[in-house]
Design an enzyme around this catalytic site. Structure first.
Site, PDB file in Angstrom:
ATOM      1  N   HIS A  31       0.828  -1.199   0.000  1.00 17.77           N
ATOM      2  CA  HIS A  31       0.000   0.000   0.000  1.00 17.77           C
ATOM      3  C   HIS A  31       0.869   1.258   0.000  1.00 17.77           C
ATOM      4  O   HIS A  31       2.071   1.190   0.243  1.00 17.77           O
ATOM      5  CB  HIS A  31      -0.933   0.027   1.216  1.00 17.77           C
ATOM      6  CG  HIS A  31      -2.118  -0.873   1.075  1.00 17.77           C
ATOM      7  ND1 HIS A  31      -2.074  -2.214   1.406  1.00 17.77           N
ATOM      8  CD2 HIS A  31      -3.383  -0.622   0.629  1.00 17.77           C
ATOM      9  CE1 HIS A  31      -3.262  -2.756   1.184  1.00 17.77           C
ATOM     10  NE2 HIS A  31      -4.068  -1.817   0.711  1.00 17.77           N
ATOM     11  N   LYS A  39      -0.377   4.858   4.506  1.00 15.89           N
ATOM     12  CA  LYS A  39      -1.293   3.940   5.192  1.00 15.89           C
ATOM     13  C   LYS A  39      -0.824   3.714   6.617  1.00 15.89           C
ATOM     14  O   LYS A  39       0.341   3.394   6.860  1.00 15.89           O
ATOM     15  CB  LYS A  39      -1.403   2.606   4.449  1.00 15.89           C
ATOM     16  CG  LYS A  39      -2.446   1.670   5.055  1.00 15.89           C
ATOM     17  CD  LYS A  39      -2.750   0.499   4.153  1.00 15.89           C
ATOM     18  CE  LYS A  39      -3.743  -0.461   4.782  1.00 15.89           C
ATOM     19  NZ  LYS A  39      -5.041   0.176   5.082  1.00 15.89           N
TER      20      LYS A  39
END
Length: 245
Positions: free
Chosen positions: A136, A140
């Protein structure tokens, strides 16, 4: 027209609002009315106008504000925040005894299909080792991702609970045992989300993967879930129940 409130004013919250405001039905009318969008201030949530559905894509620290708003408005809740503790998840399940609630770590239909495929492969390849890798964007906050945890849950159920999650490896960790399921988090850049499940056997390997090109797929799924959840009786629903039942 469905009246919605949005908890979270970051990238997901902003994209949900823009998509909802642009959505039109078959007659060209608006499908949604955004009556409120709040960030991290519980007082702001308390002042917000009541909606039919609350979509919460904020932060685990905002759960109390989301619960208070839902109970005040007596609205359905589409919950997409990840990183909750088990105690916080129990609070959401308790809310589902009062109001219609759906929680998912991922609102992509493609990821829902991936979960089903992973469960099937884990059942049909019992001797194969399983490793889960997720990647990600750099911002995040939680790891592993909610989606990776959902994939782990599928493997655990398919293997009748006989698994031992290992969150990353380093040092002299020794040989891998048959019950291990490695779960690994990669962070960097602007990656919307990539999830890969590897099933590794003797002389062969099966790899299942999903790659999100943008957050739009999660927004589309969340808004569809909101429409399907509105008007349902109280309950703690899954995304699969709303989309495939």
């Amino acid at each position: 027209m469905l009246r919605i409130a949005i908890m979270g004013a970051g990238r997901m919250g902003s994209l949900i609002r823009a998509t909802a405001e642009a959505a039109r039905d078959g007659a060209g009318g608006a499908r949604f009315q955004v009556v409120a969008q709040v960030g991290y201030d519980p007082a702001e949530a308390a002042r917000a106008e009541a909606a039919d559905v609350l979509l919460d894509f904020s932060n685990a620290s905002c759960l109390d504000a989301a619960l208070a708003y839902a109970r005040s408005a007596r609205c359905a809740v589409v919950e997409g925040t990840t990183g909750y503790t088990e105690g916080q998840m129990e609070q959401l399940r308790a809310l589902g005894r009062e109001l219609p609630v759906v929680w998912s770590g991922n609102y992509s239909v493609g990821v829902a299909a991936l979960r089903h495929l992973v469960a099937q492969a884990a059942r049909e390849l019992p001797g194969f080792d399983v490793e889960i890798v997720e990647c990600h964007h750099a911002a995040k906050a939680d790891a592993p991702s909610g989606t990776a945890r959902m994939l782990l849950d599928e493997v655990t159920a398919a293997r009748d609970g006989a698994v031992r999650p290992v969150y990353g490896r380093s040092g002299m960790c020794g040989a891998r045992d048959a019950a291990e399921v490695g779960v690994h988090a990669v962070r960097g850049g602007t990656v919307a989300g990539v999830h890969t499940v590897m099933l590794l056997g003797d002389d062969e390997e099966v790899t299942l993967a999903h790659r999100a090109a943008s957050r739009q797929i999660f927004v589309n799924g969340a808004l569809e879930a909101a429409q399907r959840l509105a008007g349902r009786p109280a309950g703690f629903y899954t995304f699969d129940e709303l989309m495939f039942s």
